[in-house]
Design a protein around this motif. Structure first.
Motif, short mmCIF file in Angstrom:
data_model
loop_
_atom_site.label_atom_id
_atom_site.label_comp_id
_atom_site.label_asym_id
_atom_site.label_seq_id
_atom_site.Cartn_x
_atom_site.Cartn_y
_atom_site.Cartn_z
N GLY A 24 -43.68 71.79 93.28
CA GLY A 24 -43.41 70.36 93.37
C GLY A 24 -43.41 69.69 92.01
N TRP A 25 -44.41 70.02 91.18
CA TRP A 25 -44.47 69.44 89.84
C TRP A 25 -43.28 69.86 88.98
N ILE A 26 -42.86 71.10 89.12
CA ILE A 26 -41.68 71.57 88.37
C ILE A 26 -40.45 70.76 88.76
N VAL A 27 -40.28 70.54 90.05
CA VAL A 27 -39.13 69.76 90.52
C VAL A 27 -39.20 68.33 90.01
N VAL A 28 -40.41 67.75 89.99
CA VAL A 28 -40.57 66.38 89.49
C VAL A 28 -40.16 66.29 88.02
N ILE A 29 -40.63 67.23 87.21
CA ILE A 29 -40.30 67.23 85.78
C ILE A 29 -38.80 67.41 85.58
N LEU A 30 -38.22 68.35 86.31
CA LEU A 30 -36.77 68.58 86.19
C LEU A 30 -35.98 67.36 86.64
N ALA A 31 -36.45 66.71 87.70
CA ALA A 31 -35.74 65.52 88.19
C ALA A 31 -35.78 64.39 87.17
N LEU A 32 -36.96 64.13 86.62
CA LEU A 32 -37.10 63.03 85.66
C LEU A 32 -36.30 63.30 84.38
N GLY A 40 -26.50 57.41 80.73
CA GLY A 40 -26.07 57.10 79.37
C GLY A 40 -26.95 56.10 78.66
N LEU A 41 -27.62 55.21 79.42
CA LEU A 41 -28.49 54.19 78.84
C LEU A 41 -29.53 54.80 77.90
N TRP A 42 -30.07 55.96 78.29
CA TRP A 42 -31.16 56.55 77.53
C TRP A 42 -30.71 57.20 76.23
N ARG A 43 -29.41 57.45 76.09
CA ARG A 43 -28.92 58.14 74.90
C ARG A 43 -29.22 57.34 73.64
N GLY A 44 -28.96 56.04 73.69
CA GLY A 44 -29.22 55.21 72.53
C GLY A 44 -30.70 54.90 72.35
N ILE A 45 -31.43 54.74 73.46
CA ILE A 45 -32.84 54.39 73.39
C ILE A 45 -33.66 55.54 72.80
N LEU A 46 -33.39 56.75 73.26
CA LEU A 46 -34.21 57.89 72.88
C LEU A 46 -33.80 58.51 71.55
N GLY A 47 -32.52 58.40 71.21
CA GLY A 47 -32.06 59.02 69.97
C GLY A 47 -32.32 60.51 69.98
N GLU A 48 -32.97 61.01 68.92
CA GLU A 48 -33.24 62.44 68.84
C GLU A 48 -34.24 62.89 69.89
N GLY A 49 -34.99 61.96 70.47
CA GLY A 49 -35.90 62.31 71.55
C GLY A 49 -35.16 62.88 72.75
N ARG A 50 -33.89 62.50 72.90
CA ARG A 50 -33.09 63.04 73.99
C ARG A 50 -32.90 64.55 73.84
N VAL A 51 -32.78 65.02 72.61
CA VAL A 51 -32.64 66.46 72.37
C VAL A 51 -33.91 67.19 72.79
N ILE A 52 -35.07 66.57 72.49
CA ILE A 52 -36.35 67.17 72.90
C ILE A 52 -36.43 67.24 74.42
N ILE A 53 -36.02 66.16 75.08
CA ILE A 53 -36.05 66.14 76.55
C ILE A 53 -35.11 67.20 77.11
N ARG A 54 -33.99 67.40 76.46
CA ARG A 54 -33.06 68.45 76.90
C ARG A 54 -33.73 69.82 76.83
N TYR A 55 -34.46 70.08 75.75
CA TYR A 55 -35.14 71.37 75.63
C TYR A 55 -36.26 71.50 76.67
N VAL A 56 -36.97 70.40 76.94
CA VAL A 56 -37.99 70.43 77.99
C VAL A 56 -37.35 70.78 79.33
N HIS A 57 -36.21 70.16 79.61
CA HIS A 57 -35.49 70.42 80.86
C HIS A 57 -35.10 71.90 80.95
N ILE A 58 -34.63 72.46 79.85
CA ILE A 58 -34.21 73.87 79.84
C ILE A 58 -35.41 74.79 80.04
N VAL A 59 -36.49 74.54 79.29
CA VAL A 59 -37.67 75.42 79.36
C VAL A 59 -38.30 75.37 80.75
N VAL A 60 -38.46 74.17 81.29
CA VAL A 60 -39.05 74.05 82.63
C VAL A 60 -38.12 74.66 83.68
#
Length: 409
Positions: A24-32, A40-60
């Motif tokens: 369940g926790w894995i699905v929650v992290i992947l969903a978020l 698209g809204l988050w692309r400008g807000i997060l900047g390079e943080g979006r790349v980190i989130i992408r890697y988190v999504h891949i690893v999880v």
């Protein structure tokens, strides 16, 4: 092997509940993380943080294989316990199918360069379908079963003498029990929350042309005169684009009219150039057909673009020998990218004003955008209004934030 499985299955009930929780926790992290990457809204807000989130999504996502394999080791005993319980068996198969489908399609998207646009495009479609259908199902399942999981007497049929009476779950229920009511309310709430967005997404997939027409009608640009398409553009020689554009921006979408539009070529050039809209739209154009590939996995095929080849612009301005790089500026005032002179000389790199015979709308980067078909779309700068020739290298907006400088498809 049998001994190992026997040891693994010790404390089977607790392990199954723990496994359910971790999954369940894995699905929650992947969903978020997936929703953040999708919006698209988050692309400008997060900047390079979006790349980190992408890697988190891949690893999880890759880590989600662990509970699947762990469950398969326990599946034999669990399956026997579910004998005669068709709905629970179906639920197990659905969840396993979702997890495996997400994992496989996610791996293809992760390795998009290795598998190519055709595979990644199909993988993205499968990933989207599983998300739109699977995530609401898992949310519904989790919310309606959470209390049931916390109460062991609700999931275990007790045995004993007749004097002990029937287990509460075996007693006759009202027309709609509390549990059934909760299920109905949760299901209706999810349908109301997700349904409209899902139907819109489905409509875009089934009829991408209708989506493009909506974007064109909502065009915020107001430039006169409109560019008159060449015979090769209307009807488009490519037969019309196939696929849906996804609208990503890092800033609010700018709008242009005759008073605020200028197009400039400057820097290390012999003859700096500047045009207003009336002058720019009068420049000689040509049409070409090419595919458009986004680094996130989707593609739009068979686009007929009409505009001026980049190398023709550079010839007009006269590139000085000291120039090594062509830098592009977006009219949003933030986004930039670049090509080497060798890349800029490719025959299909175009400064485009028309797509399939119609002005490029603001949502898709119009009135003028760069098109670099052999590279991923973050090189195809939207709202292009300036080209500068520079001596050194330039690191583009997304390359600064972790994207690969090798943008070749």
């Amino acid at each position: 092997m049998q001994k190992w499985l026997a040891n693994l299955r010790k404390g089977y009930g607790k392990k199954l509940v723990s496994l359910h929780s971790w999954n369940g926790w894995i699905v929650v992290i992947l969903a978020l993380t997936g929703l953040i990457l999708f919006q698209g809204l988050w692309r400008g807000i997060l900047g390079e943080g979006r790349v980190i989130i992408r890697y988190v999504h891949i690893v999880v996502g890759i880590a989600s294989l662990i509970p699947v394999l762990y469950y398969l080791a326990l599946a034999g005993k669990h399956w026997k316990q579910l004998k005669g319980k068709r709905l629970q068996k179906a639920n197990v198969l659905i969840v396993l199918g979702l997890l495996v489908g997400w994992l496989l399609s996610g791996l293809l998207l992760w390795q998009f360069k290795a598998v190519g646009p055709a595979w990644s495009n199909n993988a993205l479609y499968v990933h989207d379908v599983l998300t739109w259908t699977g995530l609401p199902y898992i949310i519904y399942h989790s919310l309606t079963r959470l209390k049931w999981l916390k109460e062991p007497h609700r999931r275990t049929i007790k045995t004993g003498s007749a004097r002990e009476g029937l287990h509460p779950a075996a007693k006759p229920e009202a027309v709609m029990s509390r549990r059934a009511f909760i299920r109905t309310v949760v299901g209706a709430g999810i349908a109301v929350a997700v349904g409209p967005s899902f139907l819109k997404w489905l409509g875009n997939q089934m009829s991408p042309g209708a989506q493009l027409d909506e974007v064109i009608q909502a065009d915020a640009n107001n430039l006169i005169p409109a560019p008159k398409p060449l015979p090769a553009s209307s009807p488009p020689i490519g037969g019309g684009s196939r696929g849906s554009f996804r609208i990503y921006t890092v800033t609010p979408i700018p709008a242009f009219d005759n008073s605020n539009f200028t197009f400039i070529i400057d820097g290390l050039v012999e003859k700096p150039q500047q045009w207003n809209w009336e002058q720019f739209v009068a420049l000689k154009r040509e049409a070409q057909v090419s595919d458009f590939h986004c680094v996130t996995g989707w593609s739009v095929l068979g686009n007929t673009w009409e505009g001026i080849k980049l190398k023709d612009f550079l010839k007009m301005a006269g590139v000085k020998p000291s120039a090594k790089t062509v830098k592009f500026y977006s009219g949003d005032g933030v986004y930039t990218d670049s090509l080497t002179l060798e890349q800029a000389d490719m025959d299909d790199v175009m400064v485009a004003v028309l797509h399939d015979g119609k002005p490029i709308p603001s949502d898709l980067g119009g009135p003028v955008r760069l098109i670099v078909p052999k590279m991923y779309a973050y090189k195809s700068v939207k709202w292009l209004n300036r080209i500068e020739l520079i001596e050194g290298n330039h690191t583009g907006y997304w390359e600064e934030r972790g994207y690969d400088t090798d943008a070749w498809v």
